[in-house]
Design a protein around this motif. Structure first.
Motif, PDB file in Angstrom:
ATOM      1  N   ILE A 158      -9.812  -5.696  -3.147  1.00 26.96           N
ATOM      2  CA  ILE A 158      -8.726  -6.431  -3.418  1.00 26.96           C
ATOM      3  C   ILE A 158      -8.192  -6.330  -4.776  1.00 26.96           C
ATOM      4  CG2 ILE A 158      -8.267  -8.992  -3.618  1.00 26.96           C
ATOM      5  CD1 ILE A 158     -10.447  -9.520  -1.478  1.00 26.96           C
ATOM      6  N   GLY A 159      -8.764  -6.051  -5.733  1.00 28.47           N
ATOM      7  CA  GLY A 159      -8.340  -5.904  -7.157  1.00 28.47           C
ATOM      8  C   GLY A 159      -7.487  -4.675  -7.332  1.00 28.47           C
ATOM      9  N   GLN A 160      -7.563  -3.615  -6.333  1.00 31.96           N
ATOM     10  CA  GLN A 160      -6.703  -2.397  -6.411  1.00 31.96           C
ATOM     11  C   GLN A 160      -5.512  -2.971  -5.874  1.00 31.96           C
ATOM     12  OE1 GLN A 160      -8.888   0.735  -4.123  1.00 31.96           O
ATOM     13  NE2 GLN A 160     -10.279   1.241  -6.207  1.00 31.96           N
ATOM     14  N   VAL A 161      -5.383  -3.697  -4.727  1.00 29.84           N
ATOM     15  CA  VAL A 161      -4.121  -4.001  -4.102  1.00 29.84           C
ATOM     16  C   VAL A 161      -3.258  -4.754  -4.961  1.00 29.84           C
ATOM     17  CG1 VAL A 161      -3.414  -5.416  -2.275  1.00 29.84           C
ATOM     18  CG2 VAL A 161      -5.169  -3.951  -1.773  1.00 29.84           C
ATOM     19  N   ILE A 162      -3.886  -5.706  -5.666  1.00 30.42           N
ATOM     20  CA  ILE A 162      -3.183  -6.364  -6.813  1.00 30.42           C
ATOM     21  C   ILE A 162      -2.828  -5.693  -7.928  1.00 30.42           C
ATOM     22  CG2 ILE A 162      -3.551  -8.559  -8.491  1.00 30.42           C
ATOM     23  CD1 ILE A 162      -5.698  -9.727  -6.955  1.00 30.42           C
ATOM     24  N   GLU A 163      -3.580  -4.624  -8.285  1.00 33.44           N
ATOM     25  CA  GLU A 163      -3.091  -3.746  -9.530  1.00 33.44           C
ATOM     26  C   GLU A 163      -1.899  -3.083  -8.996  1.00 33.44           C
ATOM     27  OE1 GLU A 163      -4.648  -0.159 -12.147  1.00 33.44           O
ATOM     28  OE2 GLU A 163      -5.661  -0.772 -10.297  1.00 33.44           O
ATOM     29  N   ASN A 164      -1.843  -2.600  -7.918  1.00 36.46           N
ATOM     30  CA  ASN A 164      -0.629  -2.058  -7.180  1.00 36.46           C
ATOM     31  C   ASN A 164       0.475  -2.683  -7.240  1.00 36.46           C
ATOM     32  OD1 ASN A 164      -2.058   0.567  -7.087  1.00 36.46           O
ATOM     33  ND2 ASN A 164      -2.649   0.126  -5.178  1.00 36.46           N
ATOM     34  N   CYS A 165       0.143  -3.789  -6.705  1.00 36.91           N
ATOM     35  CA  CYS A 165       1.489  -4.847  -6.433  1.00 36.91           C
ATOM     36  C   CYS A 165       1.991  -5.443  -8.067  1.00 36.91           C
ATOM     37  CB  CYS A 165       1.041  -6.214  -5.863  1.00 36.91           C
ATOM     38  SG  CYS A 165       2.208  -7.435  -5.777  1.00 36.91           S
ATOM     39  N   LEU A 166       1.316  -5.644  -8.876  1.00 32.92           N
ATOM     40  CA  LEU A 166       1.791  -5.669 -10.196  1.00 32.92           C
ATOM     41  C   LEU A 166       2.546  -4.471 -10.780  1.00 32.92           C
ATOM     42  CD1 LEU A 166      -1.246  -7.518 -11.903  1.00 32.92           C
ATOM     43  CD2 LEU A 166       0.823  -8.525 -10.731  1.00 32.92           C
ATOM     44  N   LEU A 167       2.115  -3.517 -10.495  1.00 36.36           N
ATOM     45  CA  LEU A 167       2.782  -2.199 -11.000  1.00 36.36           C
ATOM     46  C   LEU A 167       4.314  -2.007 -10.378  1.00 36.36           C
ATOM     47  CD1 LEU A 167      -0.112   0.380 -11.463  1.00 36.36           C
ATOM     48  CD2 LEU A 167       1.131  -0.821 -13.289  1.00 36.36           C
ATOM     49  N   ASP A 168       4.388  -2.316  -9.025  1.00 35.68           N
ATOM     50  CA  ASP A 168       5.293  -2.237  -8.351  1.00 35.68           C
ATOM     51  C   ASP A 168       6.355  -3.373  -8.741  1.00 35.68           C
ATOM     52  OD1 ASP A 168       7.173  -1.369  -6.133  1.00 35.68           O
ATOM     53  OD2 ASP A 168       6.338  -3.175  -4.997  1.00 35.68           O
ATOM     54  N   TRP A 169       6.010  -4.477  -9.151  1.00 38.91           N
ATOM     55  CA  TRP A 169       7.158  -5.673  -9.435  1.00 38.91           C
ATOM     56  C   TRP A 169       7.214  -5.330 -11.147  1.00 38.91           C
ATOM     57  CZ3 TRP A 169       9.924  -8.942  -6.631  1.00 38.91           C
ATOM     58  CH2 TRP A 169       9.403  -9.108  -5.320  1.00 38.91           C
ATOM     59  N   GLY A 170       6.481  -4.552 -11.756  1.00 38.06           N
ATOM     60  CA  GLY A 170       6.911  -4.463 -13.274  1.00 38.06           C
ATOM     61  C   GLY A 170       6.179  -5.469 -14.056  1.00 38.06           C
ATOM     62  N   ILE A 171       5.390  -6.241 -13.408  1.00 37.46           N
ATOM     63  CA  ILE A 171       4.756  -7.467 -14.334  1.00 37.46           C
ATOM     64  C   ILE A 171       3.433  -7.158 -15.189  1.00 37.46           C
ATOM     65  CG2 ILE A 171       3.556  -9.608 -13.783  1.00 37.46           C
ATOM     66  CD1 ILE A 171       4.809  -9.626 -10.967  1.00 37.46           C
ATOM     67  N   ASP A 172       3.553  -7.340 -16.349  1.00 31.35           N
ATOM     68  CA  ASP A 172       2.878  -6.985 -17.179  1.00 31.35           C
ATOM     69  C   ASP A 172       2.267  -8.360 -18.226  1.00 31.35           C
ATOM     70  OD1 ASP A 172       5.234  -7.722 -18.547  1.00 31.35           O
ATOM     71  OD2 ASP A 172       5.031  -5.547 -19.938  1.00 31.35           O
ATOM     72  N   LYS A 173       2.658  -9.553 -17.812  1.00 29.86           N
ATOM     73  CA  LYS A 173       2.365 -10.612 -18.461  1.00 29.86           C
ATOM     74  C   LYS A 173       1.569 -11.713 -17.500  1.00 29.86           C
ATOM     75  CE  LYS A 173       5.913 -10.609 -21.830  1.00 29.86           C
ATOM     76  NZ  LYS A 173       6.842 -11.492 -22.655  1.00 29.86           N
ATOM     77  N   LEU A 174       0.371 -11.768 -17.556  1.00 26.19           N
ATOM     78  CA  LEU A 174      -0.533 -12.654 -16.754  1.00 26.19           C
ATOM     79  C   LEU A 174      -1.014 -13.809 -17.634  1.00 26.19           C
ATOM     80  CD1 LEU A 174      -2.174 -10.416 -13.977  1.00 26.19           C
ATOM     81  CD2 LEU A 174      -0.127 -11.763 -13.936  1.00 26.19           C
ATOM     82  N   LEU A 175      -1.184 -15.083 -17.126  1.00 26.69           N
ATOM     83  CA  LEU A 175      -1.871 -16.118 -17.744  1.00 26.69           C
ATOM     84  C   LEU A 175      -3.079 -16.394 -16.902  1.00 26.69           C
ATOM     85  CD1 LEU A 175      -1.856 -18.353 -19.894  1.00 26.69           C
ATOM     86  CD2 LEU A 175      -0.708 -19.586 -18.450  1.00 26.69           C
ATOM     87  N   THR A 176      -3.051 -16.682 -15.597  1.00 28.19           N
ATOM     88  CA  THR A 176      -4.484 -16.802 -15.027  1.00 28.19           C
ATOM     89  C   THR A 176      -4.146 -16.169 -13.551  1.00 28.19           C
ATOM     90  OG1 THR A 176      -3.315 -18.901 -14.225  1.00 28.19           O
ATOM     91  CG2 THR A 176      -4.911 -18.884 -16.083  1.00 28.19           C
ATOM     92  N   VAL A 177      -5.388 -16.030 -12.772  1.00 31.19           N
ATOM     93  CA  VAL A 177      -5.576 -15.741 -11.254  1.00 31.19           C
ATOM     94  C   VAL A 177      -6.386 -16.672 -10.742  1.00 31.19           C
ATOM     95  CG1 VAL A 177      -5.992 -13.876  -9.862  1.00 31.19           C
ATOM     96  CG2 VAL A 177      -4.916 -13.498 -11.967  1.00 31.19           C
TER      97      VAL A 177
END
Length: 432
Positions: A272-291
């Protein structure tokens, strides 16, 4: 004698032919003279006794112009000019077109009539229509409907986009656009709009997805997001995962968007962590507050993986110490489920009673007849709960409480209802 008679006959025929060609009729020299001027007629003229020809209307063959004319000549007038290159002028705008019968025909004039702006029966496709657009406005006396006049024109591309949005929002199959009912409705509503095929709608859906994704990327740029994720298994034993983003924009408006909905191979934390990481890279997201995740052990592994990946990101806060947030709704669900265990016997009895009523149409009909006899007018229907969702258990108990007397009456009139609770379940326990 025979030869002499034959020669006289030839001479007489020759004289008759000459008389016909000169327009006169041979007369006998012995005929008496008359006081009147006798005339002889031909197909095109008359000749008096003095040899003077007089003009009279003569019968002629049917001309081409006497045939039935095309209706286009009600709107065009033929111009005077060279007969080898005739031209006709529009009666409304004055434009002229070639109208040779063989070379040109009337198709060019018909084409002009369809677009002639001065022809009163032609509708300009660019002309917009005033439409009253209703909207609700809250006031002192509650909501009231008001309208705003808006100029709307026909746009084929906008109609196609609206059709694609309808398919997506209402979750319709692509072949819905090829149904006879929709095509009849569209043809009646706007005859100029041709409903596309299901393959065109499929391509338009993909095109709209790409456009909306690019627009959402621009909206997410520079925003710090809070993510929520959940995984589940369908009845086909397929694992799915969803990832949702929450953020507050510069105008302090809360937004919620689904970033990913995909199939996963398993529910392991690292997967699940790898899927979330790939999704963040695809959207260009680099700022997270909480999950935010459920209180499952695999989710703890997921957050540990994300913390390890994001530790070198320059945008993390406090080394992602507060990245992991446990879902409050899941915590409440666990608390309520533990509380229901204390009254589990009563809940199981109600669940079995509802399962008996819903097990066959005849039993449900017998239950409804008992409700009619007791004048129970509650419109709620009996429903079974899901063991892992306490709110569904509450809905089941709320509906069953309205029919408490009906269950008592059903036990008196339906012998199978009592014997059902004497049966033994798969674990060897009685249902009562």
């Amino acid at each position: 004698m025979n030869m002499f008679a034959f020669g006289n006959l030839q001479m007489e025929n020759l004289q008759n032919q000459n008389a016909s060609s000169t327009g006169t009729t041979p007369t006998s020299t012995n005929a008496p003279a008359s006081n009147t001027n006798p005339t002889s007629t031909t197909a095109g003229s008359t000749t008096d006794s003095k040899g003077k020809q007089l003009h009279v209307p003569a019968s002629r063959k049917r001309n081409v112009d006497d045939k039935k004319k095309s209706q286009i000549w009600d709107h065009f007038t033929k111009l005077d000019g060279d007969p080898t290159t005739p031209r006709a002028e529009c009666n409304y705008c004055g434009k002229d077109y070639a109208c040779h019968t063989i070379i040109n025909g009337t198709s060019n004039m018909w084409s002009h009539l369809k677009v002639c702006k001065k022809f009163s029966f032609v509708v300009d496709k660019k002309q917009k229509i005033l439409v009253l657009e209703p909207n609700k406005v809250g006031g002192e006396f509650g909501d009231r409907s008001v309208g705003t006049l808006k100029a709307i024109g026909y746009d084929y591309d906008e109609c196609r986009k609206a059709l694609v949005k309808m398919v997506i929002i209402d979750e319709l199959p692509f072949n819905f656009v090829e149904g006879k009912g929709l095509r009849l409705f569209s043809r009646t509503l706007q005859p100029r709009f041709n409903v596309p095929s299901r393959f065109t709608v499929m391509r338009d859906c993909l095109k709209l997805y790409v456009e909306e994704k690019e627009r959402l990327k621009r909206a997410l740029k520079g925003q710090r997001l809070c993510l929520t994720t959940d995984t589940w298994t369908s009845i086909q034993n397929i694992n799915y995962m969803s990832l949702t983003a929450h953020w507050i924009d510069n105008e302090w408006n809360l937004h919620k968007r689904i970033l990913n909905f995909c199939q996963v191979s398993n529910h392991m934390g690292e997967t699940i962590g790898q899927v979330i990481e790939n999704c963040l890279l695809d959207w260009g997201i680099d700022k997270l507050l909480t999950v935010t995740v459920d209180n499952a052990s695999s989710n703890s592994v997921t957050l540990s993986y994300l913390k390890n990946v994001m530790k070198d990101w320059p945008t993390n806060i406090l080394s992602n110490e507060h990245l992991h947030v446990r879902c409050c709704a899941h915590i409440v669900n666990l608390i309520v489920c533990d509380g229901l265990k204390e009254m589990n016997v009563s809940v199981v009895k109600i669940r079995n009673a509802i399962r008996f009523v819903r097990s066959s149409p005849s039993r449900l009909l017998a239950f409804k007849k008992c409700a009619e006899k007791l004048h129970i007018e509650c419109k709620k229907s009996l429903c079974l709960d899901v063991a892992t969702r306490w709110n569904s258990t509450y809905l089941m108990l709320e509906a069953a409480e309205k029919f408490e007397k009906v269950f008592v009456r059903l036990g008196q009139s339906e012998p199978r209802y009592v014997s059902y609770f004497l049966e033994v379940d798969s674990k060897g326990n009685k249902k009562t």
